[in-house]
Design an enzyme around this catalytic site. Sequence first.
Site, PDB file in Angstrom:
ATOM      1  N   ASP A  75      57.051  28.719 118.635  1.00 25.73           N
ATOM      2  CA  ASP A  75      58.421  29.209 118.521  1.00 25.73           C
ATOM      3  C   ASP A  75      59.283  28.005 118.160  1.00 25.73           C
ATOM      4  OD1 ASP A  75      60.586  30.837 118.502  1.00 25.73           O
ATOM      5  OD2 ASP A  75      60.699  31.127 120.667  1.00 25.73           O
ATOM      6  N   ALA A 115      64.618  39.348 119.983  1.00 25.94           N
ATOM      7  CA  ALA A 115      65.793  39.588 120.837  1.00 25.94           C
ATOM      8  C   ALA A 115      65.736  40.907 121.600  1.00 25.94           C
ATOM      9  CB  ALA A 115      67.075  39.499 120.017  1.00 25.94           C
TER      10      ALA A 115
END
Length: 485
Positions: free
Chosen positions: A90, A193
Amino acid sequence: MTISFEILDEDINGRCGRLKVGDNVLKTPALLPVVNPHLPVIPPPELKAMGAGAIITNAYIFYRSSEFREQALSRGLHDVLGFDGIIMTDSGSFQLSVYGDVEVTNRETLLFQKAIGSDILVPLDIPTHPDSDRDTVVKELEITMDRIREAREVLGPEAHLAGPLQGGLFSDLREETGRALGDMGFTFTPVGAVVPLMESYRYRELVEVVLAAKRGIPSSSCVHLFGAGHPAMFALAVAMGCDLFDSAAYALYAKEGRYLTTHGSMKLDELSDLPCSCEICRHTTPDEIRKSPDRIRLLARHNLIVTLSEIARIHQAITDGTLWELVDERCRGHPELLRGYRALLGHGEQISARDRISKRRFFYRGSESCLRSEVTRYHDLISRFFTGRRALVSFERTSGSFGEPYDSVFWFRPPFGPYPPELHETFPIGQSELPDWDDDMVRAGCKGIRALITSNPECDLTVRCGPEWVPVVRQEIQGVTIDGY
Ligand SMILES: [Zn+2]
Protein backbone atom coordinates in the site's frame (compact mmCIF):
# COMPACT_ATOMS: atom_id res chain seq x y z
CA MET A 1 3.64 -8.62 -18.34
CA THR A 2 0.81 -6.98 -16.48
CA ILE A 3 -1.11 -8.72 -13.73
CA SER A 4 -3.28 -11.42 -15.28
CA PHE A 5 -6.41 -13.01 -13.87
CA GLU A 6 -8.10 -16.17 -15.04
CA ILE A 7 -11.54 -17.29 -13.85
CA LEU A 8 -11.89 -21.06 -13.40
CA ASP A 9 -15.26 -21.47 -11.70
CA GLU A 10 -18.20 -19.24 -10.79
CA ASP A 11 -21.17 -19.21 -8.45
CA ILE A 12 -23.53 -16.28 -7.87
CA ASN A 13 -21.04 -13.53 -8.83
CA GLY A 14 -18.19 -15.19 -6.93
CA ARG A 15 -15.25 -16.71 -8.73
CA CYS A 16 -12.47 -19.20 -8.17
CA GLY A 17 -9.54 -17.92 -10.16
CA ARG A 18 -5.81 -17.66 -10.69
CA LEU A 19 -4.03 -14.36 -10.22
CA LYS A 20 -0.69 -14.35 -11.99
CA VAL A 21 1.87 -11.78 -10.89
CA GLY A 22 5.26 -12.33 -12.48
CA ASP A 23 6.22 -15.95 -11.75
CA ASN A 24 3.86 -16.22 -8.81
CA VAL A 25 0.35 -17.61 -9.06
CA LEU A 26 -2.25 -17.07 -6.37
CA LYS A 27 -5.42 -19.09 -6.08
CA THR A 28 -8.40 -16.81 -5.49
CA PRO A 29 -10.47 -15.97 -3.49
CA ALA A 30 -7.51 -15.25 -1.25
CA LEU A 31 -6.62 -13.43 1.87
CA LEU A 32 -3.52 -11.26 2.12
CA PRO A 33 -2.45 -11.00 5.77
CA VAL A 34 -1.25 -7.48 6.60
CA VAL A 35 2.35 -7.36 7.81
CA ASN A 36 3.73 -4.47 9.81
CA PRO A 37 7.55 -4.85 9.75
CA HIS A 38 7.84 -3.15 13.13
CA LEU A 39 5.42 -5.51 14.86
CA PRO A 40 5.18 -8.82 13.00
CA VAL A 41 2.75 -10.69 15.27
CA ILE A 42 3.26 -13.73 13.05
CA PRO A 43 6.53 -13.58 11.05
CA PRO A 44 6.00 -13.71 7.26
CA PRO A 45 7.72 -17.13 6.80
CA GLU A 46 5.23 -18.54 9.30
CA LEU A 47 2.38 -16.90 7.35
CA LYS A 48 3.59 -18.70 4.24
CA ALA A 49 3.71 -22.01 6.12
CA MET A 50 0.14 -21.40 7.28
CA GLY A 51 -1.02 -21.15 3.68
CA ALA A 52 -0.84 -17.45 2.84
CA GLY A 53 0.44 -17.17 -0.72
CA ALA A 54 0.45 -13.37 -0.65
CA ILE A 55 0.81 -10.64 1.94
CA ILE A 56 0.33 -6.90 1.97
CA THR A 57 2.59 -4.42 3.70
CA ASN A 58 2.75 -0.69 3.82
CA ALA A 59 5.45 0.91 1.66
CA TYR A 60 5.05 4.15 3.60
CA ILE A 61 6.21 2.45 6.81
CA PHE A 62 9.37 1.30 5.00
CA TYR A 63 9.81 4.70 3.37
CA ARG A 64 9.72 6.51 6.71
CA SER A 65 11.64 3.97 8.77
CA SER A 66 15.27 4.58 9.59
CA GLU A 67 15.51 0.89 10.44
CA PHE A 68 13.94 -0.61 7.31
CA ARG A 69 14.26 1.89 4.47
CA GLU A 70 17.87 1.20 3.51
CA GLN A 71 17.53 -2.54 4.11
CA ALA A 72 14.52 -2.70 1.77
CA LEU A 73 16.31 -0.64 -0.87
CA SER A 74 19.49 -2.69 -0.78
CA ARG A 75 18.15 -6.21 -0.13
CA GLY A 76 14.63 -5.93 -1.46
CA LEU A 77 11.32 -6.37 0.28
CA HIS A 78 11.14 -10.16 -0.12
CA ASP A 79 14.50 -10.69 1.54
CA VAL A 80 13.82 -8.27 4.39
CA LEU A 81 10.45 -9.86 5.16
CA GLY A 82 11.59 -13.40 4.43
CA PHE A 83 8.62 -14.03 2.14
CA ASP A 84 8.92 -15.43 -1.37
CA GLY A 85 5.23 -15.23 -2.29
CA ILE A 86 3.43 -12.20 -3.70
CA ILE A 87 3.93 -8.96 -1.77
CA MET A 88 1.52 -6.12 -2.41
CA THR A 89 2.40 -2.71 -1.05
CA ASP A 90 0.00 0.00 0.00
CA SER A 91 1.18 3.48 -0.77
CA GLY A 92 0.42 5.51 2.32
CA SER A 93 -3.26 6.00 1.55
CA PHE A 94 -4.11 4.29 4.81
CA GLN A 95 -2.08 6.86 6.75
CA LEU A 96 -3.76 9.53 4.66
CA SER A 97 -7.16 8.28 5.77
CA VAL A 98 -6.13 8.20 9.43
CA TYR A 99 -3.87 11.27 9.77
CA GLY A 100 -5.08 13.37 6.84
CA ASP A 101 -1.57 13.89 5.48
CA VAL A 102 1.49 11.98 4.32
CA GLU A 103 5.03 13.11 3.62
CA VAL A 104 5.44 11.46 0.26
CA THR A 105 4.27 12.28 -3.23
CA ASN A 106 2.56 9.89 -5.61
CA ARG A 107 5.66 9.70 -7.82
CA GLU A 108 7.96 9.15 -4.82
CA THR A 109 5.93 6.28 -3.37
CA LEU A 110 5.60 4.57 -6.75
CA LEU A 111 9.33 4.75 -7.46
CA PHE A 112 10.05 3.58 -3.93
CA GLN A 113 7.65 0.62 -4.22
CA LYS A 114 9.35 -0.31 -7.47
CA ALA A 115 12.84 0.08 -5.98
CA ILE A 116 12.11 -2.24 -3.05
CA GLY A 117 10.71 -4.91 -5.40
CA SER A 118 7.00 -4.85 -4.62
CA ASP A 119 4.94 -7.29 -6.71
CA ILE A 120 1.75 -5.21 -6.76
CA LEU A 121 2.12 -1.43 -6.54
CA VAL A 122 -0.60 0.99 -5.49
CA PRO A 123 -0.69 4.70 -6.36
CA LEU A 124 -1.30 7.28 -3.65
CA ASP A 125 -5.09 7.35 -4.03
CA ILE A 126 -7.29 9.46 -1.78
CA PRO A 127 -9.49 7.30 0.44
CA THR A 128 -12.45 9.65 0.65
CA HIS A 129 -14.56 8.96 3.72
CA PRO A 130 -17.90 7.38 2.72
CA ASP A 131 -19.88 10.11 4.47
CA SER A 132 -18.30 12.91 2.42
CA ASP A 133 -20.57 15.11 0.29
CA ARG A 134 -20.64 14.72 -3.47
CA ASP A 135 -18.46 17.77 -4.19
CA THR A 136 -15.68 16.45 -1.96
CA VAL A 137 -15.94 12.96 -3.44
CA VAL A 138 -15.82 14.29 -7.02
CA LYS A 139 -12.88 16.58 -6.26
CA GLU A 140 -10.84 13.87 -4.54
CA LEU A 141 -11.77 11.28 -7.16
CA GLU A 142 -10.30 13.57 -9.84
CA ILE A 143 -7.04 13.77 -7.88
CA THR A 144 -7.00 9.96 -7.50
CA MET A 145 -7.58 9.44 -11.22
CA ASP A 146 -4.83 11.97 -12.07
CA ARG A 147 -2.47 10.03 -9.82
CA ILE A 148 -3.43 6.72 -11.44
CA ARG A 149 -2.67 8.24 -14.87
CA GLU A 150 0.61 9.60 -13.50
CA ALA A 151 1.43 6.14 -12.12
CA ARG A 152 1.01 4.70 -15.61
CA GLU A 153 3.36 7.32 -17.02
CA VAL A 154 5.97 6.85 -14.30
CA LEU A 155 5.98 3.04 -14.33
CA GLY A 156 4.92 2.21 -17.89
CA PRO A 157 2.01 0.11 -19.13
CA GLU A 158 3.51 -3.25 -18.15
CA ALA A 159 3.95 -2.43 -14.45
CA HIS A 160 2.12 -4.52 -11.86
CA LEU A 161 -0.04 -1.61 -10.90
CA ALA A 162 -3.35 -1.69 -9.06
CA GLY A 163 -6.05 0.77 -10.06
CA PRO A 164 -7.79 1.74 -6.81
CA LEU A 165 -11.46 2.60 -7.17
CA GLN A 166 -12.91 5.44 -5.11
CA GLY A 167 -16.25 7.28 -5.30
CA GLY A 168 -17.69 7.37 -1.79
CA LEU A 169 -21.26 6.20 -1.44
CA PHE A 170 -22.23 7.46 -4.90
CA SER A 171 -23.16 4.46 -7.02
CA ASP A 172 -22.88 6.36 -10.31
CA LEU A 173 -19.34 7.52 -9.48
CA ARG A 174 -18.25 4.04 -8.39
CA GLU A 175 -19.66 2.52 -11.57
CA GLU A 176 -18.18 5.18 -13.90
CA THR A 177 -14.80 4.87 -12.19
CA GLY A 178 -14.86 1.08 -12.54
CA ARG A 179 -15.54 1.49 -16.26
CA ALA A 180 -12.82 4.13 -16.63
CA LEU A 181 -10.24 1.87 -14.93
CA GLY A 182 -11.27 -1.00 -17.21
CA ASP A 183 -10.85 1.26 -20.24
CA MET A 184 -7.36 2.14 -19.00
CA GLY A 185 -6.51 -1.58 -19.03
CA PHE A 186 -6.41 -2.27 -15.30
CA THR A 187 -6.82 -5.96 -14.47
CA PHE A 188 -6.47 -5.51 -10.72
CA THR A 189 -8.92 -3.21 -8.97
CA PRO A 190 -9.04 -2.59 -5.24
CA VAL A 191 -12.35 -1.09 -4.09
CA GLY A 192 -11.20 1.50 -1.59
CA ALA A 193 -12.37 3.52 1.40
CA VAL A 194 -14.95 1.01 2.58
CA VAL A 195 -13.34 0.28 5.96
CA PRO A 196 -15.51 2.86 7.81
CA LEU A 197 -18.59 1.04 6.45
CA MET A 198 -17.37 -2.33 7.66
CA GLU A 199 -16.23 -0.98 11.02
CA SER A 200 -19.72 0.31 11.71
CA TYR A 201 -21.52 -2.75 10.27
CA ARG A 202 -23.00 -0.75 7.38
CA TYR A 203 -23.18 -3.83 5.17
CA ARG A 204 -26.22 -2.70 3.21
CA GLU A 205 -24.29 0.34 1.98
CA LEU A 206 -21.21 -1.79 1.41
CA VAL A 207 -23.26 -4.02 -0.89
CA GLU A 208 -24.53 -1.01 -2.85
CA VAL A 209 -21.00 0.40 -3.23
CA VAL A 210 -19.43 -2.88 -4.31
CA LEU A 211 -22.22 -3.82 -6.72
CA ALA A 212 -22.06 -0.36 -8.30
CA ALA A 213 -18.30 -0.74 -8.74
CA LYS A 214 -18.78 -4.22 -10.19
CA ARG A 215 -21.23 -2.92 -12.79
CA GLY A 216 -18.41 -0.79 -14.17
CA ILE A 217 -15.36 -3.02 -13.66
CA PRO A 218 -14.82 -5.56 -16.48
CA SER A 219 -15.75 -9.02 -15.23
CA SER A 220 -12.26 -10.22 -16.17
CA SER A 221 -10.62 -7.98 -13.54
CA CYS A 222 -9.51 -9.20 -10.14
CA VAL A 223 -11.31 -7.22 -7.44
CA HIS A 224 -9.74 -6.58 -4.05
CA LEU A 225 -11.96 -5.39 -1.21
CA PHE A 226 -9.48 -3.15 0.56
CA GLY A 227 -9.40 -3.53 4.33
CA ALA A 228 -11.87 -6.40 4.60
CA GLY A 229 -10.58 -8.91 7.10
CA HIS A 230 -13.45 -10.32 9.15
CA PRO A 231 -14.32 -13.86 8.02
CA ALA A 232 -18.03 -13.38 8.81
CA MET A 233 -18.44 -11.19 5.73
CA PHE A 234 -16.21 -13.00 3.22
CA ALA A 235 -18.99 -15.17 1.77
CA LEU A 236 -21.18 -12.11 1.16
CA ALA A 237 -18.28 -10.20 -0.40
CA VAL A 238 -17.28 -13.11 -2.62
CA ALA A 239 -20.90 -13.52 -3.75
CA MET A 240 -20.71 -9.91 -4.98
CA GLY A 241 -17.60 -10.71 -7.00
CA CYS A 242 -14.73 -9.74 -4.68
CA ASP A 243 -11.66 -11.93 -5.11
CA LEU A 244 -9.16 -10.65 -2.56
CA PHE A 245 -9.19 -9.48 1.03
CA ASP A 246 -6.49 -8.20 3.30
CA SER A 247 -6.56 -8.83 6.97
CA ALA A 248 -4.98 -6.88 9.76
CA ALA A 249 -7.89 -8.12 11.88
CA TYR A 250 -6.18 -11.40 12.83
CA ALA A 251 -3.42 -9.44 14.58
CA LEU A 252 -5.37 -6.38 15.77
CA TYR A 253 -8.09 -8.53 17.33
CA ALA A 254 -5.45 -10.70 18.99
CA LYS A 255 -3.88 -7.63 20.59
CA GLU A 256 -7.31 -6.70 21.98
CA GLY A 257 -7.82 -10.23 23.32
CA ARG A 258 -10.51 -11.04 20.77
CA TYR A 259 -11.13 -14.47 19.35
CA LEU A 260 -12.43 -14.61 15.77
CA THR A 261 -15.13 -16.98 14.56
CA THR A 262 -17.04 -17.06 11.31
CA HIS A 263 -20.11 -15.65 13.04
CA GLY A 264 -18.47 -12.82 14.97
CA SER A 265 -15.72 -12.25 17.51
CA MET A 266 -15.65 -13.08 21.21
CA LYS A 267 -13.60 -11.83 24.13
CA LEU A 268 -11.02 -14.36 25.26
CA ASP A 269 -11.69 -13.30 28.87
CA GLU A 270 -15.29 -14.45 28.56
CA LEU A 271 -14.59 -17.82 26.97
CA SER A 272 -14.86 -21.00 29.02
CA ASP A 273 -14.21 -23.19 25.97
CA LEU A 274 -12.58 -22.74 22.59
CA PRO A 275 -15.16 -23.58 19.88
CA CYS A 276 -12.70 -24.38 17.12
CA SER A 277 -10.79 -27.38 15.83
CA CYS A 278 -7.46 -25.68 15.04
CA GLU A 279 -4.31 -27.04 16.63
CA ILE A 280 -4.17 -24.22 19.18
CA CYS A 281 -7.74 -24.58 20.37
CA ARG A 282 -7.47 -28.36 20.60
CA HIS A 283 -4.32 -28.33 22.70
CA THR A 284 -4.89 -25.28 24.91
CA THR A 285 -7.57 -24.04 27.29
CA PRO A 286 -8.79 -20.41 27.35
CA ASP A 287 -7.12 -20.03 30.72
CA GLU A 288 -3.78 -21.29 29.42
CA ILE A 289 -3.92 -18.79 26.56
CA ARG A 290 -4.87 -15.95 28.94
CA LYS A 291 -1.85 -16.70 31.14
CA SER A 292 0.60 -17.40 28.33
CA PRO A 293 3.36 -14.85 27.59
CA ASP A 294 2.74 -15.90 23.96
CA ARG A 295 -0.94 -15.00 24.23
CA ILE A 296 -1.11 -12.53 21.33
CA ARG A 297 0.69 -14.82 18.90
CA LEU A 298 -1.47 -17.82 19.87
CA LEU A 299 -4.66 -15.80 19.42
CA ALA A 300 -3.41 -14.31 16.15
CA ARG A 301 -2.61 -17.78 14.83
CA HIS A 302 -6.07 -19.03 15.72
CA ASN A 303 -7.65 -15.92 14.17
CA LEU A 304 -5.71 -16.39 10.96
CA ILE A 305 -6.45 -20.12 10.74
CA VAL A 306 -10.19 -19.36 11.08
CA THR A 307 -9.89 -16.70 8.40
CA LEU A 308 -7.96 -18.89 5.95
CA SER A 309 -10.29 -21.83 6.60
CA GLU A 310 -13.27 -19.67 5.67
CA ILE A 311 -11.59 -18.85 2.36
CA ALA A 312 -11.12 -22.59 1.75
CA ARG A 313 -14.79 -23.21 2.58
CA ILE A 314 -15.80 -20.54 0.06
CA HIS A 315 -13.66 -22.20 -2.64
CA GLN A 316 -15.49 -25.46 -2.06
CA ALA A 317 -18.90 -23.74 -2.05
CA ILE A 318 -18.15 -22.10 -5.42
CA THR A 319 -17.02 -25.42 -6.87
CA ASP A 320 -20.19 -27.11 -5.61
CA GLY A 321 -22.51 -24.25 -6.53
CA THR A 322 -23.67 -23.90 -2.92
CA LEU A 323 -22.38 -20.38 -2.21
CA TRP A 324 -25.89 -19.02 -1.56
CA GLU A 325 -26.26 -21.44 1.31
CA LEU A 326 -22.99 -20.32 2.86
CA VAL A 327 -23.95 -16.64 2.42
CA ASP A 328 -27.32 -17.37 4.03
CA GLU A 329 -25.67 -19.10 6.96
CA ARG A 330 -23.02 -16.43 7.59
CA CYS A 331 -25.37 -13.48 7.18
CA ARG A 332 -27.66 -14.77 9.91
CA GLY A 333 -24.81 -14.17 12.35
CA HIS A 334 -25.58 -10.43 12.60
CA PRO A 335 -28.72 -8.41 11.75
CA GLU A 336 -26.66 -5.90 9.74
CA LEU A 337 -25.13 -8.71 7.68
CA LEU A 338 -28.69 -9.91 7.05
CA ARG A 339 -29.51 -6.42 5.76
CA GLY A 340 -26.52 -6.68 3.45
CA TYR A 341 -27.66 -10.11 2.26
CA ARG A 342 -31.16 -8.78 1.53
CA ALA A 343 -29.65 -5.83 -0.34
CA LEU A 344 -27.70 -8.29 -2.48
CA LEU A 345 -30.86 -10.31 -3.17
CA GLY A 346 -32.54 -7.05 -4.21
CA HIS A 347 -30.15 -6.84 -7.19
CA GLY A 348 -31.52 -10.02 -8.77
CA GLU A 349 -31.00 -8.93 -12.35
CA GLN A 350 -27.36 -7.98 -11.91
CA ILE A 351 -26.62 -11.10 -9.90
CA SER A 352 -28.45 -13.65 -12.03
CA ALA A 353 -26.90 -12.30 -15.24
CA ARG A 354 -23.56 -13.86 -14.26
CA ASP A 355 -24.71 -16.76 -12.12
CA ARG A 356 -24.12 -20.25 -13.41
CA ILE A 357 -26.99 -22.26 -14.85
CA SER A 358 -26.59 -25.58 -13.09
CA LYS A 359 -25.59 -26.27 -9.51
CA ARG A 360 -25.33 -29.17 -7.16
CA ARG A 361 -28.51 -28.35 -5.23
CA PHE A 362 -30.97 -25.78 -3.99
CA PHE A 363 -31.73 -26.00 -0.27
CA TYR A 364 -34.64 -23.81 0.80
CA ARG A 365 -33.53 -21.89 3.90
CA GLY A 366 -36.37 -19.42 4.44
CA SER A 367 -38.05 -16.54 2.63
CA GLU A 368 -34.70 -15.07 1.42
CA SER A 369 -34.29 -18.20 -0.74
CA CYS A 370 -37.25 -17.02 -2.86
CA LEU A 371 -35.10 -14.14 -4.12
CA ARG A 372 -32.06 -16.20 -5.03
CA SER A 373 -30.71 -16.06 -8.55
CA GLU A 374 -31.78 -19.66 -9.27
CA VAL A 375 -35.38 -18.52 -8.78
CA THR A 376 -35.16 -15.29 -10.81
CA ARG A 377 -33.32 -17.16 -13.55
CA TYR A 378 -35.99 -19.84 -13.62
CA HIS A 379 -38.71 -17.19 -13.87
CA ASP A 380 -36.89 -15.79 -16.91
CA LEU A 381 -36.73 -19.28 -18.40
CA ILE A 382 -40.52 -19.69 -18.09
CA SER A 383 -41.06 -17.18 -20.90
CA ARG A 384 -39.78 -19.90 -23.26
CA PHE A 385 -42.54 -22.37 -22.32
CA PHE A 386 -45.37 -22.70 -24.82
CA THR A 387 -48.77 -23.53 -23.38
CA GLY A 388 -51.15 -23.83 -26.35
CA ARG A 389 -54.76 -22.56 -26.00
CA ARG A 390 -55.69 -24.40 -22.82
CA ALA A 391 -53.21 -25.21 -20.10
CA LEU A 392 -53.21 -26.51 -16.57
CA VAL A 393 -50.78 -25.83 -13.72
CA SER A 394 -51.24 -28.56 -11.15
CA PHE A 395 -49.94 -28.25 -7.58
CA GLU A 396 -50.42 -31.96 -7.21
CA ARG A 397 -47.99 -34.06 -9.21
CA THR A 398 -50.06 -36.62 -10.97
CA SER A 399 -50.04 -38.16 -14.38
CA GLY A 400 -53.75 -39.05 -14.21
CA SER A 401 -56.49 -37.54 -16.29
CA PHE A 402 -57.74 -34.11 -15.30
CA GLY A 403 -61.13 -34.60 -16.91
CA GLU A 404 -60.58 -31.66 -19.26
CA PRO A 405 -58.76 -31.51 -22.56
CA TYR A 406 -55.63 -29.44 -21.99
CA ASP A 407 -53.03 -28.66 -24.63
CA SER A 408 -50.36 -28.73 -21.96
CA VAL A 409 -50.03 -29.65 -18.31
CA PHE A 410 -47.41 -28.16 -15.99
CA TRP A 411 -46.50 -29.28 -12.51
CA PHE A 412 -45.73 -26.78 -9.81
CA ARG A 413 -42.67 -26.53 -7.58
CA PRO A 414 -42.33 -23.46 -5.37
CA PRO A 415 -40.52 -21.09 -5.22
CA PHE A 416 -39.83 -21.71 -8.94
CA GLY A 417 -43.32 -22.19 -10.33
CA PRO A 418 -44.71 -24.22 -13.22
CA TYR A 419 -42.56 -26.72 -15.09
CA PRO A 420 -43.18 -29.25 -17.87
CA PRO A 421 -43.03 -32.79 -16.40
CA GLU A 422 -40.03 -33.62 -18.58
CA LEU A 423 -37.95 -31.06 -16.62
CA HIS A 424 -38.71 -32.95 -13.43
CA GLU A 425 -35.13 -34.10 -12.93
CA THR A 426 -33.25 -31.08 -14.23
CA PHE A 427 -31.79 -28.22 -12.15
CA PRO A 428 -33.24 -26.48 -10.21
CA ILE A 429 -36.50 -28.47 -10.04
CA GLY A 430 -34.98 -31.90 -9.50
CA GLN A 431 -32.20 -30.75 -7.14
CA SER A 432 -34.32 -28.58 -4.85
CA GLU A 433 -34.97 -29.66 -1.28
CA LEU A 434 -37.93 -27.96 0.39
CA PRO A 435 -39.52 -28.17 3.82
CA ASP A 436 -43.35 -28.04 3.99
CA TRP A 437 -44.54 -25.40 1.57
CA ASP A 438 -45.10 -21.97 3.10
CA ASP A 439 -46.81 -18.82 1.92
CA ASP A 440 -43.62 -17.08 0.82
CA MET A 441 -42.46 -19.89 -1.41
CA VAL A 442 -45.88 -20.43 -2.96
CA ARG A 443 -46.17 -16.69 -3.65
CA ALA A 444 -42.77 -16.79 -5.39
CA GLY A 445 -43.98 -19.80 -7.39
CA CYS A 446 -47.11 -17.83 -8.39
CA LYS A 447 -44.77 -15.23 -9.84
CA GLY A 448 -43.60 -18.01 -12.14
CA ILE A 449 -47.22 -18.70 -13.14
CA ARG A 450 -47.64 -15.00 -13.92
CA ALA A 451 -44.55 -15.20 -16.15
CA LEU A 452 -46.17 -18.12 -17.99
CA ILE A 453 -49.39 -16.12 -18.50
CA THR A 454 -47.45 -13.06 -19.70
CA SER A 455 -45.57 -15.04 -22.32
CA ASN A 456 -48.73 -16.89 -23.46
CA PRO A 457 -51.41 -14.15 -23.45
CA GLU A 458 -53.87 -16.18 -25.58
CA CYS A 459 -53.90 -19.09 -23.17
CA ASP A 460 -56.83 -20.03 -20.99
CA LEU A 461 -54.96 -21.14 -17.89
CA THR A 462 -56.32 -23.13 -14.96
CA VAL A 463 -54.47 -23.54 -11.65
CA ARG A 464 -55.35 -26.69 -9.77
CA CYS A 465 -54.42 -26.56 -6.08
CA GLY A 466 -55.52 -27.76 -2.65
CA PRO A 467 -58.02 -25.56 -0.78
CA GLU A 468 -55.33 -24.23 1.58
CA TRP A 469 -53.59 -22.49 -1.35
CA VAL A 470 -56.67 -21.07 -3.07
CA PRO A 471 -56.57 -17.69 -1.22
CA VAL A 472 -52.87 -17.20 -2.01
CA VAL A 473 -53.31 -18.08 -5.68
CA ARG A 474 -56.36 -15.83 -5.94
CA GLN A 475 -54.40 -12.96 -4.42
CA GLU A 476 -51.28 -13.47 -6.52
CA ILE A 477 -52.77 -14.24 -9.95
CA GLN A 478 -55.72 -12.14 -10.98
CA GLY A 479 -58.32 -13.53 -13.38
CA VAL A 480 -57.03 -17.11 -13.50
CA THR A 481 -59.39 -20.09 -13.24
CA ILE A 482 -58.81 -21.92 -9.98
CA ASP A 483 -59.75 -25.54 -9.57
CA GLY A 484 -59.52 -26.29 -5.84
CA TYR A 485 -59.60 -30.03 -5.24
ZN1 LIG B 1 -8.76 -22.24 16.90
